[in-house]
Design a protein around this motif. Structure first.
Motif, PDB file in Angstrom:
ATOM      1  N   ASP A  31       2.520  11.378   0.727  1.00 34.16           N
ATOM      2  CA  ASP A  31       1.373  10.744   1.363  1.00 34.16           C
ATOM      3  C   ASP A  31       1.787   9.562   2.232  1.00 34.16           C
ATOM      4  OD1 ASP A  31      -0.374  12.573   0.188  1.00 34.16           O
ATOM      5  OD2 ASP A  31      -0.504  11.373  -1.648  1.00 34.16           O
ATOM      6  N   ALA A  32       2.816   8.837   1.817  1.00 37.70           N
ATOM      7  CA  ALA A  32       3.316   7.727   2.631  1.00 37.70           C
ATOM      8  C   ALA A  32       3.829   8.248   3.975  1.00 37.70           C
ATOM      9  CB  ALA A  32       4.411   6.979   1.890  1.00 37.70           C
TER      10      ALA A  32
ATOM     11  N   ILE B 120       0.844  -1.204   0.000  1.00 40.98           N
ATOM     12  CA  ILE B 120       0.000   0.000   0.000  1.00 40.98           C
ATOM     13  C   ILE B 120       0.873   1.245   0.000  1.00 40.98           C
ATOM     14  CG2 ILE B 120      -1.629   1.350   1.390  1.00 40.98           C
ATOM     15  CD1 ILE B 120      -2.770  -1.393   2.357  1.00 40.98           C
ATOM     16  N   LEU B 121       1.858   1.285   0.875  1.00 43.68           N
ATOM     17  CA  LEU B 121       2.717   2.468   0.995  1.00 43.68           C
ATOM     18  C   LEU B 121       3.513   2.742  -0.271  1.00 43.68           C
ATOM     19  CD1 LEU B 121       4.000   2.080   4.671  1.00 43.68           C
ATOM     20  CD2 LEU B 121       2.356   3.760   3.792  1.00 43.68           C
TER      21      LEU B 121
ATOM     22  N   TRP C 257       6.485   3.946   6.936  1.00 42.43           N
ATOM     23  CA  TRP C 257       6.986   4.425   5.648  1.00 42.43           C
ATOM     24  C   TRP C 257       8.517   4.434   5.612  1.00 42.43           C
ATOM     25  CZ3 TRP C 257      10.396   8.357   5.735  1.00 42.43           C
ATOM     26  CH2 TRP C 257      10.449   9.115   6.907  1.00 42.43           C
TER      27      TRP C 257
ATOM     28  N   ARG D  75       2.861  10.936   5.422  1.00 36.47           N
ATOM     29  CA  ARG D  75       1.686  11.423   6.161  1.00 36.47           C
ATOM     30  C   ARG D  75       0.948  10.306   6.902  1.00 36.47           C
ATOM     31  NH1 ARG D  75      -1.190  15.729   2.059  1.00 36.47           N
ATOM     32  NH2 ARG D  75       0.181  17.481   2.533  1.00 36.47           N
ATOM     33  N   THR D  76       1.145   9.059   6.525  1.00 34.84           N
ATOM     34  CA  THR D  76       0.474   7.969   7.244  1.00 34.84           C
ATOM     35  C   THR D  76       0.963   7.876   8.687  1.00 34.84           C
ATOM     36  OG1 THR D  76       2.065   6.275   6.526  1.00 34.84           O
ATOM     37  CG2 THR D  76       0.103   6.611   5.142  1.00 34.84           C
TER      38      THR D  76
ATOM     39  N   ARG E 266       2.590   2.340  -3.232  1.00 36.30           N
ATOM     40  CA  ARG E 266       1.705   2.881  -4.266  1.00 36.30           C
ATOM     41  C   ARG E 266       1.333   4.344  -4.016  1.00 36.30           C
ATOM     42  NH1 ARG E 266       1.371  -2.397  -4.553  1.00 36.30           N
ATOM     43  NH2 ARG E 266       0.583  -3.479  -6.356  1.00 36.30           N
ATOM     44  N   LEU E 267       1.692   4.844  -2.839  1.00 35.24           N
ATOM     45  CA  LEU E 267       1.430   6.234  -2.500  1.00 35.24           C
ATOM     46  C   LEU E 267       2.610   7.106  -2.918  1.00 35.24           C
ATOM     47  CD1 LEU E 267       0.075   5.832   1.153  1.00 35.24           C
ATOM     48  CD2 LEU E 267      -1.276   6.251  -0.918  1.00 35.24           C
ATOM     49  N   ARG E 268       2.344   8.371  -3.177  1.00 31.56           N
ATOM     50  CA  ARG E 268       3.432   9.326  -3.361  1.00 31.56           C
ATOM     51  C   ARG E 268       4.173   9.412  -2.027  1.00 31.56           C
ATOM     52  NH1 ARG E 268       2.836  12.219  -7.925  1.00 31.56           N
ATOM     53  NH2 ARG E 268       4.121  13.943  -7.245  1.00 31.56           N
TER      54      ARG E 268
END
Length: 159
Positions: A29-30, A21-22, A44, A32-33, A24-26
């Motif tokens: 945004d990763a 999942i991470l 991340w 920011r999780t 696939r994020l910019r």
């Protein structure tokens, strides 16, 4: 099922799914999780592919402020990163030559990096530091608006 129970199910996913999942994020945004929970604080930080661009930070009308924030963001990510970095990509039209890039490359040369992509902005060309030649695991190198000092290349090839 309540929101809290649904969240617990998401937090309990296997590590490889969370990593999937991470990735696939910019990167923005990763990172920011981290605010999701203490369990997610640094999930991340073990990503092996780090891709940075101008959209990693909020866009400002002031090009200098954008550059400063991008440098701080990338430095912070590298400082908190844990484990191997297989790919580092920097595609930044607003970022030009700065000593921080030299430091990032020095850091990456110690991480057994496999892929390095530097696509820097307009203006002065970036002179790649000689520590790049210490990246012995490097299998892919892409440079745009970058140059080598030919004397360093010759000197390091005979060292």
């Amino acid at each position: 099922m309540g929101d809290v129970e649904a969240w617990d199910l998401f937090s309990d996913l296997p590590q490889f799914i969370i990593e999937s999942i991470l990735t696939r994020l910019r990167i923005r945004d990763a990172v920011r999780t981290s605010i999701l929970s203490t369990e997610w604080s640094y999930r991340w930080a073990s990503l092996t592919h780090l891709v940075f661009d101008d959209k990693c930070v909020a866009l400002y009308n002031d090009k200098g402020l954008l550059e400063i924030n991008l440098i701080k963001f990338i430095t912070g990510v590298l400082f908190l990163h844990q484990g191997p970095i297989n790919k580092f990509q920097l595609s930044a039209s607003y970022l030009q030559c700065c000593p921080d890039i030299d430091q990032w490359i020095l850091f990456l040369s110690r991480c057994e990096i496999k892929e390095l992509v530097l696509e820097l902005g307009e203006g002065e060309w970036f002179r790649v530091p000689s520590c790049l030649f210490n990246c012995k695991m490097l299998t892919r190198l892409e440079l745009a608006r970058c140059e080598f000092d030919p004397l360093l290349v010759l000197r390091d090839s005979y060292a």
